[in-house]
Design an enzyme around this catalytic site. Structure first.
Site, PDB file in Angstrom:
ATOM      1  N   HIS A 118       0.850  -1.192   0.000  1.00 59.00           N
ATOM      2  CA  HIS A 118       0.000   0.000   0.000  1.00 59.00           C
ATOM      3  C   HIS A 118       0.887   1.244   0.000  1.00 59.00           C
ATOM      4  O   HIS A 118       1.685   1.452   0.922  1.00 59.00           O
ATOM      5  CB  HIS A 118      -0.919  -0.016   1.231  1.00 59.00           C
ATOM      6  CG  HIS A 118      -2.028   0.950   1.156  1.00 59.00           C
ATOM      7  ND1 HIS A 118      -2.524   1.607   2.274  1.00 59.00           N
ATOM      8  CD2 HIS A 118      -2.781   1.400   0.110  1.00 59.00           C
ATOM      9  CE1 HIS A 118      -3.519   2.392   1.914  1.00 59.00           C
ATOM     10  NE2 HIS A 118      -3.700   2.281   0.605  1.00 59.00           N
ATOM     11  N   ASP A 132      -4.831   5.339   4.019  1.00 57.90           N
ATOM     12  CA  ASP A 132      -6.262   5.559   3.801  1.00 57.90           C
ATOM     13  C   ASP A 132      -6.879   6.257   5.012  1.00 57.90           C
ATOM     14  O   ASP A 132      -6.502   5.982   6.162  1.00 57.90           O
ATOM     15  CB  ASP A 132      -6.982   4.229   3.571  1.00 57.90           C
ATOM     16  CG  ASP A 132      -6.706   3.658   2.183  1.00 57.90           C
ATOM     17  OD1 ASP A 132      -6.146   4.402   1.345  1.00 57.90           O
ATOM     18  OD2 ASP A 132      -7.021   2.473   1.961  1.00 57.90           O
ATOM     19  N   HIS A 158     -13.516   6.395   0.356  1.00 56.58           N
ATOM     20  CA  HIS A 158     -12.468   6.727   1.338  1.00 56.58           C
ATOM     21  C   HIS A 158     -11.487   7.702   0.666  1.00 56.58           C
ATOM     22  O   HIS A 158     -11.570   7.948  -0.546  1.00 56.58           O
ATOM     23  CB  HIS A 158     -11.731   5.472   1.837  1.00 56.58           C
ATOM     24  CG  HIS A 158     -10.872   4.825   0.798  1.00 56.58           C
ATOM     25  ND1 HIS A 158     -11.379   4.025  -0.215  1.00 56.58           N
ATOM     26  CD2 HIS A 158      -9.521   4.874   0.599  1.00 56.58           C
ATOM     27  CE1 HIS A 158     -10.390   3.593  -0.976  1.00 56.58           C
ATOM     28  NE2 HIS A 158      -9.253   4.101  -0.496  1.00 56.58           N
TER      29      HIS A 158
END
Length: 319
Positions: free
Chosen positions: A212, A216, A291
Protein backbone atom coordinates in the site's frame (compact mmCIF):
# COMPACT_ATOMS: atom_id res chain seq x y z
CA UNK A 1 162.27 37.46 -13.64
CA UNK A 2 160.08 38.04 -16.66
CA UNK A 3 159.46 34.34 -16.92
CA UNK A 4 158.75 34.11 -13.22
CA UNK A 5 156.58 37.14 -13.45
CA UNK A 6 154.61 35.48 -16.19
CA UNK A 7 154.21 32.40 -14.04
CA UNK A 8 152.94 34.54 -11.18
CA UNK A 9 150.68 36.52 -13.50
CA UNK A 10 149.01 33.43 -14.86
CA UNK A 11 147.67 32.27 -11.52
CA UNK A 12 146.46 35.78 -10.83
CA UNK A 13 144.66 35.90 -14.09
CA UNK A 14 143.16 32.55 -13.32
CA UNK A 15 142.09 33.81 -9.93
CA UNK A 16 140.64 36.93 -11.46
CA UNK A 17 138.88 34.83 -14.07
CA UNK A 18 137.56 32.50 -11.46
CA UNK A 19 136.45 35.39 -9.28
CA UNK A 20 134.84 37.01 -12.29
CA UNK A 21 133.11 33.80 -13.20
CA UNK A 22 131.84 33.29 -9.69
CA UNK A 23 130.67 36.86 -9.51
CA UNK A 24 128.92 36.50 -12.85
CA UNK A 25 127.14 33.40 -11.64
CA UNK A 26 126.03 35.19 -8.51
CA UNK A 27 124.66 37.99 -10.65
CA UNK A 28 123.02 35.59 -13.07
CA UNK A 29 121.06 33.67 -10.44
CA UNK A 30 118.95 36.62 -9.30
CA UNK A 31 118.48 37.63 -12.91
CA UNK A 32 117.25 34.16 -13.87
CA UNK A 33 114.94 34.10 -10.88
CA UNK A 34 113.48 37.50 -11.75
CA UNK A 35 113.08 36.55 -15.39
CA UNK A 36 111.38 33.31 -14.44
CA UNK A 37 108.94 35.20 -12.22
CA UNK A 38 108.16 37.58 -15.06
CA UNK A 39 107.92 34.87 -17.70
CA UNK A 40 105.41 32.67 -15.80
CA UNK A 41 102.77 34.87 -14.08
CA UNK A 42 99.77 32.85 -15.49
CA UNK A 43 99.80 29.83 -13.17
CA UNK A 44 99.55 31.97 -10.04
CA UNK A 45 96.72 34.05 -11.53
CA UNK A 46 94.91 30.93 -12.79
CA UNK A 47 94.99 29.31 -9.39
CA UNK A 48 93.58 32.45 -7.81
CA UNK A 49 90.91 33.08 -10.49
CA UNK A 50 89.58 29.51 -10.83
CA UNK A 51 87.77 29.33 -7.48
CA UNK A 52 86.23 32.78 -8.04
CA UNK A 53 84.86 31.78 -11.45
CA UNK A 54 83.40 28.44 -10.31
CA UNK A 55 80.60 29.84 -8.10
CA UNK A 56 79.52 32.20 -10.88
CA UNK A 57 79.32 29.26 -13.30
CA UNK A 58 77.34 27.22 -10.79
CA UNK A 59 74.96 30.13 -10.14
CA UNK A 60 74.42 30.59 -13.87
CA UNK A 61 73.78 26.87 -14.36
CA UNK A 62 71.45 26.66 -11.36
CA UNK A 63 69.43 29.66 -12.57
CA UNK A 64 68.58 27.65 -15.69
CA UNK A 65 67.58 24.45 -13.85
CA UNK A 66 63.97 23.26 -13.93
CA UNK A 67 61.82 21.05 -11.72
CA UNK A 68 58.74 19.03 -12.64
CA UNK A 69 56.01 18.97 -10.01
CA UNK A 70 54.95 15.58 -8.60
CA UNK A 71 51.97 14.60 -6.48
CA UNK A 72 52.16 15.99 -2.92
CA UNK A 73 54.50 18.86 -3.81
CA UNK A 74 54.10 22.39 -2.54
CA UNK A 75 56.12 25.47 -3.42
CA UNK A 76 57.52 25.47 0.10
CA UNK A 77 58.68 21.85 -0.15
CA UNK A 78 60.27 22.43 -3.55
CA UNK A 79 62.03 25.60 -2.38
CA UNK A 80 63.49 23.79 0.66
CA UNK A 81 64.56 20.72 -1.30
CA UNK A 82 66.14 22.76 -4.12
CA UNK A 83 67.71 25.32 -1.73
CA UNK A 84 66.01 28.22 -3.50
CA UNK A 85 67.34 31.56 -2.31
CA UNK A 86 64.33 33.57 -1.14
CA UNK A 87 62.18 30.52 -0.35
CA UNK A 88 58.81 29.72 -1.89
CA UNK A 89 58.05 33.40 -2.50
CA UNK A 90 60.98 33.72 -4.90
CA UNK A 91 60.06 30.42 -6.54
CA UNK A 92 56.47 31.64 -7.00
CA UNK A 93 57.62 35.00 -8.42
CA UNK A 94 59.70 33.24 -11.09
CA UNK A 95 56.86 30.86 -12.02
CA UNK A 96 53.75 33.03 -11.57
CA UNK A 97 52.65 32.51 -15.20
CA UNK A 98 52.82 28.71 -14.79
CA UNK A 99 51.26 28.48 -11.31
CA UNK A 100 48.63 31.18 -11.72
CA UNK A 101 47.12 33.47 -9.11
CA UNK A 102 47.01 30.90 -6.26
CA UNK A 103 50.46 29.83 -4.97
CA UNK A 104 48.86 27.03 -2.94
CA UNK A 105 47.48 25.35 -6.08
CA UNK A 106 50.07 23.49 -8.17
CA UNK A 107 49.52 20.40 -10.28
CA UNK A 108 51.66 17.32 -11.05
CA UNK A 109 53.47 17.73 -14.36
CA UNK A 110 53.97 21.49 -14.17
CA UNK A 111 57.53 22.53 -15.07
CA UNK A 112 58.96 25.16 -12.75
CA UNK A 113 62.14 27.20 -13.25
CA UNK A 114 64.29 26.92 -10.13
CA UNK A 115 65.96 30.34 -10.29
CA UNK A 116 68.32 31.88 -7.75
CA UNK A 117 69.32 28.53 -6.31
CA UNK A 118 71.43 28.89 -3.16
CA UNK A 119 74.48 26.63 -2.67
CA UNK A 120 74.02 24.34 0.36
CA UNK A 121 77.60 24.85 1.57
CA UNK A 122 77.64 28.61 1.17
CA UNK A 123 80.18 30.36 3.47
CA UNK A 124 77.50 32.85 4.51
CA UNK A 125 75.31 30.00 5.82
CA UNK A 126 76.50 30.29 9.46
CA UNK A 127 75.08 33.82 9.54
CA UNK A 128 71.51 32.53 8.80
CA UNK A 129 70.71 31.29 12.34
CA UNK A 130 70.63 34.91 13.46
CA UNK A 131 67.77 35.55 11.01
CA UNK A 132 65.37 32.92 12.46
CA UNK A 133 65.97 34.28 15.92
CA UNK A 134 64.79 37.69 14.70
CA UNK A 135 61.79 36.04 13.07
CA UNK A 136 61.04 34.07 16.23
CA UNK A 137 60.99 37.31 18.18
CA UNK A 138 58.54 38.91 15.72
CA UNK A 139 55.59 36.54 16.34
CA UNK A 140 55.73 37.28 20.05
CA UNK A 141 55.24 40.97 19.33
CA UNK A 142 52.65 40.28 16.62
CA UNK A 143 50.77 37.75 18.75
CA UNK A 144 50.32 40.33 21.46
CA UNK A 145 48.42 42.66 19.12
CA UNK A 146 45.53 40.31 18.22
CA UNK A 147 45.16 39.43 21.88
CA UNK A 148 44.85 43.09 22.81
CA UNK A 149 42.43 43.68 19.94
CA UNK A 150 40.40 40.65 20.98
CA UNK A 151 40.12 41.94 24.50
CA UNK A 152 38.95 45.33 23.24
CA UNK A 153 36.43 43.77 20.86
CA UNK A 154 35.14 41.44 23.55
CA UNK A 155 34.57 44.31 25.92
CA UNK A 156 32.87 46.32 23.19
CA UNK A 157 30.63 43.37 22.24
CA UNK A 158 29.35 42.83 25.77
CA UNK A 159 25.83 44.22 26.14
CA UNK A 160 25.10 46.52 28.97
CA UNK A 161 23.47 45.19 32.10
CA UNK A 162 20.24 46.91 31.12
CA UNK A 163 20.27 45.32 27.65
CA UNK A 164 21.00 41.88 29.11
CA UNK A 165 17.99 42.25 31.40
CA UNK A 166 15.78 43.21 28.45
CA UNK A 167 16.97 40.25 26.38
CA UNK A 168 16.48 37.77 29.19
CA UNK A 169 12.99 39.12 29.81
CA UNK A 170 11.90 39.17 26.14
CA UNK A 171 13.43 35.86 24.95
CA UNK A 172 11.09 33.37 26.66
CA UNK A 173 7.97 35.22 25.49
CA UNK A 174 9.15 35.29 21.85
CA UNK A 175 10.19 31.62 21.80
CA UNK A 176 6.96 30.34 23.34
CA UNK A 177 4.74 32.40 21.03
CA UNK A 178 6.57 31.48 17.77
CA UNK A 179 6.41 27.68 17.92
CA UNK A 180 2.64 27.04 18.09
CA UNK A 181 1.85 29.68 15.45
CA UNK A 182 4.35 28.24 12.94
CA UNK A 183 3.14 24.66 13.47
CA UNK A 184 -0.53 25.56 13.20
CA UNK A 185 -0.21 27.66 10.05
CA UNK A 186 2.05 25.31 8.06
CA UNK A 187 0.54 21.78 8.08
CA UNK A 188 -2.86 20.27 8.81
CA UNK A 189 -4.52 16.87 8.38
CA UNK A 190 -6.03 16.20 4.90
CA UNK A 191 -9.54 16.24 6.41
CA UNK A 192 -11.20 17.28 9.64
CA UNK A 193 -11.40 14.75 12.49
CA UNK A 194 -9.13 12.27 10.68
CA UNK A 195 -9.68 8.53 11.26
CA UNK A 196 -6.99 6.19 9.96
CA UNK A 197 -7.87 3.29 7.65
CA UNK A 198 -5.50 0.89 5.82
CA UNK A 199 -1.95 1.82 6.81
CA UNK A 200 0.99 2.70 4.60
CA UNK A 201 3.25 -0.19 3.56
CA UNK A 202 0.76 -3.04 4.07
CA UNK A 203 1.63 -5.89 1.67
CA UNK A 204 -0.93 -7.22 -0.78
CA UNK A 205 -1.44 -8.41 -4.36
CA UNK A 206 -4.15 -5.84 -5.00
CA UNK A 207 -1.50 -3.09 -5.30
CA UNK A 208 0.81 -2.92 -8.31
CA UNK A 209 3.84 -2.17 -6.16
CA UNK A 210 3.10 -5.11 -3.85
CA UNK A 211 2.33 -2.83 -0.91
CA UNK A 212 0.00 0.00 0.00
CA UNK A 213 1.67 3.20 -1.21
CA UNK A 214 -0.41 5.58 0.90
CA UNK A 215 -2.48 6.01 4.04
CA UNK A 216 -6.26 5.56 3.80
CA UNK A 217 -8.56 7.85 5.76
CA UNK A 218 -12.14 6.83 6.57
CA UNK A 219 -14.41 9.29 4.70
CA UNK A 220 -17.88 9.04 3.21
CA UNK A 221 -18.56 10.43 -0.24
CA UNK A 222 -18.66 14.23 -0.21
CA UNK A 223 -16.33 14.77 2.78
CA UNK A 224 -14.37 18.03 2.26
CA UNK A 225 -10.64 17.48 1.65
CA UNK A 226 -8.02 20.13 2.28
CA UNK A 227 -4.43 20.96 1.41
CA UNK A 228 -2.07 19.69 4.11
CA UNK A 229 0.38 22.54 3.44
CA UNK A 230 1.12 25.54 1.25
CA UNK A 231 1.90 24.66 -2.35
CA UNK A 232 0.95 24.59 -6.05
CA UNK A 233 -1.44 22.17 -7.77
CA UNK A 234 0.42 20.02 -10.35
CA UNK A 235 -2.32 17.43 -11.10
CA UNK A 236 -6.11 17.80 -11.18
CA UNK A 237 -8.09 15.26 -13.18
CA UNK A 238 -8.65 11.56 -13.81
CA UNK A 239 -5.72 9.38 -12.78
CA UNK A 240 -6.84 5.92 -13.94
CA UNK A 241 -6.75 3.53 -10.99
CA UNK A 242 -6.54 6.59 -8.71
CA UNK A 243 -9.83 7.91 -10.07
CA UNK A 244 -10.20 11.66 -9.72
CA UNK A 245 -6.90 12.88 -8.23
CA UNK A 246 -5.30 16.07 -7.03
CA UNK A 247 -1.55 16.43 -6.45
CA UNK A 248 0.05 19.42 -4.74
CA UNK A 249 3.75 20.28 -4.79
CA UNK A 250 4.41 21.46 -1.26
CA UNK A 251 6.73 24.30 -0.29
CA UNK A 252 9.43 21.90 0.98
CA UNK A 253 9.57 20.01 -2.35
CA UNK A 254 7.46 16.99 -1.40
CA UNK A 255 4.21 16.07 -3.17
CA UNK A 256 0.79 15.40 -1.55
CA UNK A 257 -1.42 13.02 -3.55
CA UNK A 258 -5.23 12.73 -3.05
CA UNK A 259 -7.05 9.85 -4.82
CA UNK A 260 -10.63 8.56 -5.47
CA UNK A 261 -12.26 12.04 -5.20
CA UNK A 262 -15.93 12.48 -6.13
CA UNK A 263 -15.23 16.05 -7.28
CA UNK A 264 -12.18 18.30 -7.84
CA UNK A 265 -12.22 21.91 -6.63
CA UNK A 266 -8.84 23.22 -7.90
CA UNK A 267 -6.96 23.64 -11.20
CA UNK A 268 -3.40 22.88 -12.29
CA UNK A 269 -1.09 25.81 -11.50
CA UNK A 270 -3.30 27.13 -8.73
CA UNK A 271 -1.59 28.18 -5.48
CA UNK A 272 -3.20 26.78 -2.33
CA UNK A 273 -2.67 27.34 1.36
CA UNK A 274 -2.70 24.90 4.24
CA UNK A 275 -6.31 24.07 5.15
CA UNK A 276 -7.80 25.23 1.85
CA UNK A 277 -10.48 22.91 0.40
CA UNK A 278 -9.34 21.13 -2.79
CA UNK A 279 -12.23 18.72 -3.44
CA UNK A 280 -14.58 16.07 -2.00
CA UNK A 281 -13.87 12.45 -1.13
CA UNK A 282 -15.50 9.63 -3.11
CA UNK A 283 -15.05 6.16 -4.62
CA UNK A 284 -13.74 6.76 -8.17
CA UNK A 285 -11.07 4.50 -9.70
CA UNK A 286 -10.13 1.10 -8.33
CA UNK A 287 -11.79 1.04 -4.90
CA UNK A 288 -14.02 -1.18 -2.78
CA UNK A 289 -15.81 1.78 -1.17
CA UNK A 290 -15.58 5.52 -0.51
CA UNK A 291 -12.47 6.73 1.34
CA UNK A 292 -9.47 9.03 0.87
CA UNK A 293 -6.22 7.49 -0.36
CA UNK A 294 -3.50 9.95 0.66
CA UNK A 295 0.20 9.83 -0.26
CA UNK A 296 3.36 11.86 0.38
CA UNK A 297 5.95 11.49 -2.37
CA UNK A 298 9.54 12.59 -2.95
CA UNK A 299 8.67 13.09 -6.64
CA UNK A 300 5.56 13.69 -8.65
CA UNK A 301 5.22 10.19 -10.11
CA UNK A 302 4.08 6.86 -8.70
CA UNK A 303 6.69 4.85 -6.80
CA UNK A 304 8.43 7.69 -4.93
CA UNK A 305 6.18 7.38 -1.88
CA UNK A 306 7.20 7.76 1.77
CA UNK A 307 5.22 7.19 4.98
CA UNK A 308 2.59 9.98 4.98
CA UNK A 309 1.62 9.61 8.65
CA UNK A 310 5.24 9.89 9.77
CA UNK A 311 5.69 12.93 7.51
CA UNK A 312 2.63 14.75 8.88
CA UNK A 313 3.49 13.92 12.48
CA UNK A 314 6.99 15.29 11.94
CA UNK A 315 5.33 18.55 10.89
CA UNK A 316 3.22 18.81 14.01
CA UNK A 317 -0.02 17.19 12.78
CA UNK A 318 -1.75 15.02 15.41
CA UNK A 319 -2.89 11.73 13.88
Amino acid sequence: MPAQARRIALPRAARIGIATAVTGVSFALPLVTAMSAQAHPAPAAAVTAAPAAAPADRAQASSQESYRVVSGDTLSKIADAQHVDGGWQALYDHNREVVGGNPDLIFPGQKLVVAGQAAPAKPAAPAKPAQPSAQDAAPATTAAKPQAQLEVQTEAAKPSAQLQTQLQTAAPTTAVAAVPVAAASTFVAPLANPKLGTAYGVAGSMWASGHHTGQDFVASTGTPLRAVGNGVVVKAGNGGAYGNEVEIKLADGHYAEYAHLSSIGVKIGQTVKAGQQIGLSGATGNVTGPHLHFEIRNGSEYGSDINPVAYLRAHGVAL
